[in-house]
Structure formats: C-alpha cells, structure tokens
Design an enzyme around this catalytic site. Structure first.
Site, PDB file in Angstrom:
ATOM      1  CD1 TRP A 288      -3.019  -4.026  -5.369  1.00 38.48           C
ATOM      2  CD2 TRP A 288      -2.058  -5.472  -4.202  1.00 38.48           C
ATOM      3  NE1 TRP A 288      -2.841  -4.936  -6.220  1.00 38.48           N
ATOM      4  CE2 TRP A 288      -2.415  -5.863  -5.616  1.00 38.48           C
ATOM      5  CE3 TRP A 288      -2.116  -6.245  -3.229  1.00 38.48           C
ATOM      6  CZ2 TRP A 288      -1.940  -6.975  -6.083  1.00 38.48           C
ATOM      7  CZ3 TRP A 288      -1.269  -7.956  -3.998  1.00 38.48           C
ATOM      8  CH2 TRP A 288      -1.695  -8.111  -5.242  1.00 38.48           C
TER       9      TRP A 288
ATOM     10  CG  HIS B 115      10.522 -32.758 -25.349  1.00 36.25           C
ATOM     11  ND1 HIS B 115      11.156 -34.082 -25.385  1.00 36.25           N
ATOM     12  CD2 HIS B 115      11.721 -31.902 -26.096  1.00 36.25           C
ATOM     13  CE1 HIS B 115      12.311 -34.149 -26.335  1.00 36.25           C
ATOM     14  NE2 HIS B 115      12.645 -32.517 -26.772  1.00 36.25           N
TER      15      HIS B 115
ATOM     16  NE  ARG C 200       4.074   1.691  -2.100  1.00 29.88           N
ATOM     17  CZ  ARG C 200       5.713   1.015  -1.087  1.00 29.88           C
ATOM     18  NH1 ARG C 200       6.101   1.507  -2.235  1.00 29.88           N
ATOM     19  NH2 ARG C 200       5.168   0.074   0.179  1.00 29.88           N
TER      20      ARG C 200
ATOM     21  CG  ASN D 231       3.219  -0.691   2.586  1.00 36.75           C
ATOM     22  OD1 ASN D 231       2.400  -1.752   2.370  1.00 36.75           O
ATOM     23  ND2 ASN D 231       4.653  -0.401   2.521  1.00 36.75           N
ATOM     24  N   GLY D 232       1.783  -3.117   5.338  1.00 33.61           N
ATOM     25  CA  GLY D 232       2.331  -4.631   5.541  1.00 33.61           C
ATOM     26  C   GLY D 232       1.346  -5.309   6.267  1.00 33.61           C
TER      27      GLY D 232
ATOM     28  CE  LYS E 114       6.508  -6.453 -18.771  1.00 30.71           C
ATOM     29  NZ  LYS E 114       8.011  -6.625 -17.915  1.00 30.71           N
TER      30      LYS E 114
ATOM     31  CD  GLU F  64       4.130  -7.644 -15.558  1.00 34.02           C
ATOM     32  OE1 GLU F  64       4.769  -8.425 -14.489  1.00 34.02           O
ATOM     33  OE2 GLU F  64       4.172  -7.543 -16.702  1.00 34.02           O
TER      34      GLU F  64
ATOM     35  CB  CYS G 139      -0.809   0.142   1.188  1.00 30.39           C
ATOM     36  SG  CYS G 139      -1.635  -1.274   1.477  1.00 30.39           S
TER      37      CYS G 139
ATOM     38  CE  LYS H  73       7.581  -0.242 -10.753  1.00 32.27           C
ATOM     39  NZ  LYS H  73       7.378  -0.397 -12.533  1.00 32.27           N
TER      40      LYS H  73
ATOM     41  CD  GLU I  79      10.318  -8.765 -18.470  1.00 35.23           C
ATOM     42  OE1 GLU I  79       9.576  -9.453 -17.659  1.00 35.23           O
ATOM     43  OE2 GLU I  79       9.975  -7.719 -19.066  1.00 35.23           O
TER      44      GLU I  79
HETATM   45  C1  G6P Z   1       6.083  -7.187  -9.013  1.00 31.46           C
HETATM   46  C2  G6P Z   1       6.132  -6.302  -9.941  1.00 31.46           C
HETATM   47  C3  G6P Z   1       6.929  -6.699 -11.379  1.00 31.46           C
HETATM   48  C4  G6P Z   1       7.895  -6.965 -10.652  1.00 31.46           C
HETATM   49  C5  G6P Z   1       8.226  -8.005  -9.230  1.00 31.46           C
HETATM   50  C6  G6P Z   1       9.673  -7.714  -8.918  1.00 31.46           C
HETATM   51  O1  G6P Z   1       5.789  -8.612  -9.402  1.00 31.46           O
HETATM   52  O2  G6P Z   1       4.373  -6.701 -10.781  1.00 31.46           O
HETATM   53  O3  G6P Z   1       6.846  -6.075 -12.181  1.00 31.46           O
HETATM   54  O4  G6P Z   1       8.897  -7.319 -11.796  1.00 31.46           O
HETATM   55  O5  G6P Z   1       7.389  -7.543  -8.177  1.00 31.46           O
HETATM   56  O6  G6P Z   1      10.101  -6.637  -8.924  1.00 31.46           O
HETATM   57  P1  G6P Z   1      11.094  -6.019  -8.036  1.00 31.46           P
HETATM   58  O7  G6P Z   1      10.682  -4.325  -7.590  1.00 31.46           O
HETATM   59  O8  G6P Z   1      12.160  -6.574  -7.015  1.00 31.46           O
HETATM   60  O9  G6P Z   1      11.863  -5.551  -9.044  1.00 31.46           O
END
Ligand code: G6P
Length: 606
Positions: free
Chosen positions: A74, A499, A27, A100-101, A480, A483, A2, A601, A476
């Site tokens: 969140w 396979h 966040r 937050n936490g 994307k 996500e 959060c 994030k 990756e």
């Molecule tokens: C979350 C974010 C991702 C990110 C991951 C690692 O899942 O949504 O976009 O890659 O955390 O985050 P960091 O800040 O450690 O790179």
C-alpha cells in the site's frame, strides 16, 4: 501498511507464499512481489495489481523452491509502479528485501550509498536496505553482523525481512514498531505481519518485539536484540483463531460475512470474563481523568462510549481522535487513557498511547488482535475475541467494542452507585437479547434494505443525522458509506441543521435520520422536529425508526420500521442496518467491497 510474509521448508514455497500474502491483502493491495531462492540466483517477480493478478501475470507458481519472501504493498513512498514494488535487490542481486513501515532517514542513507556507487531503481525508502547489507557484507563477509550494522543505522519504523544467496537456507527478519511474527510449523517456518500470513499451516507463533531480529531456518529460529546483541528467549503463543473463520464461507464478500457474524460477535463480547472488565472498571474508577482514544471507526466507537458512560455511569469520559491526542495532550500521571483498536497496530492510536505513557498516565485498550502492539503495551488490555475481521471496513469488531464499553459503563455505574442492581440486571438482559434481534433483522430486512439501497444508488449526497447517542451512530454510518461506496455522506447532530445546514436542503440532498424509540420521549420528539425541518424544504428523509404501529408516510419519504426494542440496544441495531445499507449501495455501484480504494485495514503509518 503493507503485508510481509516468508516461508522456509516445504518444496512448493511459491504456493505457500501465495496463500500467505493473499490473506494479508487487506493490509495493502496496490502491488505485490516475491523473492524466491533458486540454486544459482534469487528470482524476483513483482508487478502492479492484486496478489491473484500478479501471480498470474508473472507466472510465479511455476517456480518451485524451498525458501522465499513475499510482500503486498500500500504505497506510501513512491508511486504505484513496478519499480517501486517490493522485493528490492542489492546491486549484486545477492540480497532481496521486503519491508513494512517507513525508514525516515532514507534520504541521507541513499545519498551516501549513491556516492559510493550503489545504483537505485526505485523512489522508495526500503531500497536503501539491500544496498546497506551488500556494503557491509563486502567488508565483513558475515551476514548476521552486516544485518545488525544495517539495523542500527535505520531510523523510523520497520518490519523487514531479507533472503541472501550467501545463506540460501535462512530468512532474516527484524522489527521496530511495525508488527512481525514467526510461525512455527514442524517442517516449515514462517514470518508474517500477522497470524493470517500462516494461519493455514500452523497455530504456533512467536511474537517479535521491538529492536529484535530473528534468523529462521527450516529446523529452527534464533531471536536476538540488535541493540544489546543478547539472545532472547521467546515463548510460543498459541493462536485461538482457526483458518476457516478467516475464509469467506460462501458469502460474496467478507464485509457481508462479517456483518452476518455479528450475533456471534456480540455473544463473544458478552462472554469476555467479568474479572477482565472489573480490572478496567477499577482503573477508570480510581483515575482522576479518563480519556477514550480511537481513530476512524474506533473514534466513533469511543464517542459512542462517551455518551454511554455519561448515561449509565454518570461519568464524563471524552473521546479524542487518536491523531489529535498529542496536540491536545490531556493526560498526566492521574489519567487513564483507554484506546479502542481492532488491529492493535494503528499508528495514530499507538502514538497517542505512547504520549500518554510518557506523561505518566495508565493505559488500557479494547483490542481485537491478540499479541498486537497495543494489546502488549497497555497496562490493562481487554481482548474482544471477535475473530479475524478481514474486510477493510470494520463492522463486527466495532459492534463488539460497543458492547464491551457498554458492559464497562454498566459495571462502573453499579460500582459508583449510579445504577441499582435491578437496573443493571435489566440492561444486561437487554444486551443479551441483541444477538437474536440482529439475527432476525439480518434475515428479514436485508431484502428491503437491498431494494432501497439499489433504488438510491445514484444519490450523490447523504446527510446522516442523529441526536444524543444516535449522533456517533450517524457519524459511523456515514463513514461506512464513504469508505465502501465512495458516496459523499456527512454525519451530523440533528441540532446542527438549523445552524447552517438547512440552507443546503433541497430535493437533491438525501437524509437518513436515526430515530430513537418513542419511549425516549424528549430525544424522540426533538429528532422528529428535525425531520419536519427537512421535509419543509422538500428534502428526502429515510427514517429508521421503531414505531411499528405508527407508519408515517406523510413525514418520511421512505421508512425502515424496526420492531420495538429496549433503548440501550436501539442505536446498535440501527448501526447494523446502516452497515447493510452501505454494503448494498457499494455492490449496486460495483465497488471493490472488501478492498475499497485509498484505505487499508491497519494504518501503521502517520
Ligand atoms: C483505518 C481502517 C478503519 C479503522 C481505523 C482504525 O482507517 O481503514 O476501518 O477504523 O483504521 O483501526 P483500528 O485497527 O485501530 O481499529
């Protein structure tokens, strides 16, 4: 996961808090609320929705005040409802708390408080805090002592803040594991989960460490340790980022802005000082075993680095997803664990590093956020200098991490005599050509990528395929797509097709294949063989390749042809193309690009 902020000093604090939590929305953004100090009471306004919506719905700006705190949520404990939205009040409404936490022992605390007659309105862990403060204040009539008593009862992680009508000119805050900073302006002081909470007002920050609390007023602040009760001297950290780089700058979304910033991000990564990387290289060089850790995008960055260290330095450095690190427990006192993290706050990666430390391993990190927990806890931090990445989806930060890890691998290769100086220089020259190549591609190809993304926006299943170092790029790129566009996309090594997965191929399964430059003959031919396998089963293939002179409409259903580039930068360029492809698919499907569903994030919970 959060965002919290608070401010004391100016007259229009509701306005200031609005900017603060809007900047923290990445966040968490399912609900938000504020607590404002009024002459006779604390006004709490909160609701479900994004910051803009809630401010409007609750008409928050009409309250002018000199002090307040705000929270954007969140959800972790309790559904997304108004009752579960922060701030929370004590029974007598004299204490308002944001957090937050996770308070892991909240059930016990809540049961005890309920037995003593405290009434709870929410299902959250946080709500125990205002009731504990109220309870201890009734006994001591001392706010600070009540705060310390409360903090010492809490288990779990927290960055929390409260305001109280008993002390209407102060904000109290404390931290354990979740990030918390103070912003030090002349006339106004702030608290925040990160710099973005107050970057529009001041660049001077104080980083609060674990087990510390602060009392903040218009004219100053005091920081103490709540375990030792000692006052702590805190240095002021000057923030290098400016508020303009945090803004959208004319782009419709932060994601697009950040994709377009990549030429500069690469330049910045190339400018990270030699001596910083040399230290990292030394740590790797002298460690018996080295592991890379990251999660989500940064796990794929780590996987990419695994291939690059093998290819350029002849050193096998496995990548482990941070969340699996403790189970595998590969570290000991001869190990070096290198984390990759944009935020520097990700719970899983922090846990992996803590575990590594507990086993006596040395630690390092490539990290973007200065002053973040990870940057401060490791023996060898490398700040990537990519500037704020606001979109929840990581783009420019990941590319910069790949550049820094490639530079590290090159230096290690040179040191261990796996590379000649000439080869090293050649690779560095290629890396330095990357910003201009990306710039040209973004300008010249985005129209085409937009067209094919729009045309294929209703595809339900994508396979993303690559071999060798193109495999983590495929993973990756598929992430994307999932996500941001919420479209099923599976990243896989080409070799896996035969396979089992070939059984799935039919005209409804669409594939994107990352094809290496044809100078990498073996990899190139093996990748094309996989394309043939798909085409033989009438599967659609979008081939991303560098073969300008060899268009191959018989082989590919759609081709995205790039100009020839040196192999060391080829996968990075394809990754940028895939970022745009995911972005345009998401905009065609009208997704909430910068704040996609079910993602935050900085994932600061386990
Ligand atoms: C979350 C974010 C991702 C990110 C991951 C690692 O899942 O949504 O976009 O890659 O955390 O985050 P960091 O800040 O450690 O790179």
């Amino acid at each position: 996961m959060c965002g919290i902020t608070g401010a004391v000093g100016l007259k229009d604090i509701s306005n200031v808090l609005f900017d603060g939590i809007r900047n923290l929305e990445y966040r968490g953004y399912d609900s938000c609320g504020v607590a404002l100090m009024n002459r006779n009471s604390i006004i709490v306004k909160k609701n479900v929705g994004g910051v803009g919506d809630v401010y409007q719905k609750e008409n928050i700006l009409r309250h002018s005040t000199h002090l307040g705190i705000a929270h954007t949520r969140w959800a972790t404990h309790g559904q997304v409802t108004r009752n579960n939205t922060h701030p929370f009040l004590s029974c007598d409404k004299k204490f308002a708390v944001i957090h937050n936490g996770i308070i892991s022992n909240y059930r016990d605390l809540k049961t005890r408080l309920q037995k003593e007659g405290h009434r709870f309105d929410s299902d959250t862990d946080t709500e125990v805090i205002p009731h504990l403060l109220e309870k201890f204040y009734q006994k001591t009539s001392d706010i600070e002592a009540s705060f310390v008593q409360t903090l010492n009862l809490l288990e779990g992680t927290f960055a929390l803040a409260f305001i109280t009508h008993h002390q209407p000119d102060q904000i109290y805050c404390a931290k354990r594991e979740s990030p918390l900073l103070l912003g030090i302006g002349d006339e106004v002081k702030f608290i925040g989960s990160d710099f973005n909470a107050f970057i529009d007002h001041t660049k001077n920050a104080v980083i609060i460490d674990d087990d510390e609390y602060a009392i903040v007023s218009k004219d100053g602040y005091t920081v103490k340790n709540f375990v030792t009760n000692q006052e702590v001297e805190k240095p002021i950290t000057r923030i290098e980022w400016d508020s303009e780089t945090s803004k959208k700058g004319g782009y419709p979304h932060y994601m697009l802005k950040e994709i377009y910033e990549q030429p500069q991000t690469v330049v910045k990564a190339l400018e990270v000082e030699e001596k910083t990387l040399n230290r990292l290289v030394d740590m790797i060089h002298k460690s018996k075993s080295v592991q890379l850790v990251g999660v989500g995008t940064t796990y794929y960055v780590a996987m990419y680095a695994n291939y690059i260290f093998s290819a350029l330095a002849g050193r096998y450095i496995p990548a482990i997803s941070s969340d699996e690190f403790v189970s595998l427990s590969p570290a000991d006192k001869n190990s070096f664990v290198l984390a990759v993290s944009q935020s520097g706050e990700t719970y899983d990666t922090l846990s992996a590093l803590k575990h590594a430390k507990s086993k006596g391993a040395k630690t390092g990190a490539i990290v973007n956020v200065m002053g973040s927990s990870i940057s401060r806890m490791v023996d060898c931090p490398v700040l990537q200098g990519s500037g704020p990445e606001i979109c929840v989806i990581s783009t420019k930060a990941a590319l910069a991490q790949m550049i820094l890890l490639t530079r590290t691998a090159l230096k290690l290769g040179l040191k261990d005599k796996k590379l000649t100086q000439k080869a090293y220089n050649g690779f560095m020259k290629s890396l330095k050509s990357l910003p201009d190549i990306i710039e040209a591609l973004l300008n010249e190809r985005s129209g085409f990528i937009h067209r094919i993304a729009h045309q294929h926006r209703n595809v339900k299943n994508w396979l993303y395929l690559g071999r060798g170092v193109y495999y983590p790029i495929a993973l990756e790129s598929a992430l994307k797509m999932k996500e941001v566009a919420y479209v099923h996309a599976e990243g896989m090594p080409c070799g896996f097709l035969k396979h089992g997965t070939l059984a799935m191929i039919d005209p409804d399964i669409y594939s994107i294949v990352f094809i290496p430059p044809n100078s990498e003959k073996v990899l190139y031919q093996a990748t094309l063989a996989s394309v043939e396998e798909i085409r033989a089963r009438s599967g659609f293939v979008l081939g991303i390749h560098f073969d300008e002179r060899n268009r191959n409409p018989d082989l590919f259903s759609e081709e995205l042809i790039l100009p020839p580039v040196p192999p060391v930068i080829a996968p990075l360029i394809q990754m940028v193309i895939a970022q745009l492809f995911a972005y345009f698919t998401a905009t065609s499907l009208k997704r909430n690009v910068d704040k996609p569903r079910s993602l935050a994030k900085s994932v600061t919970v386990g």
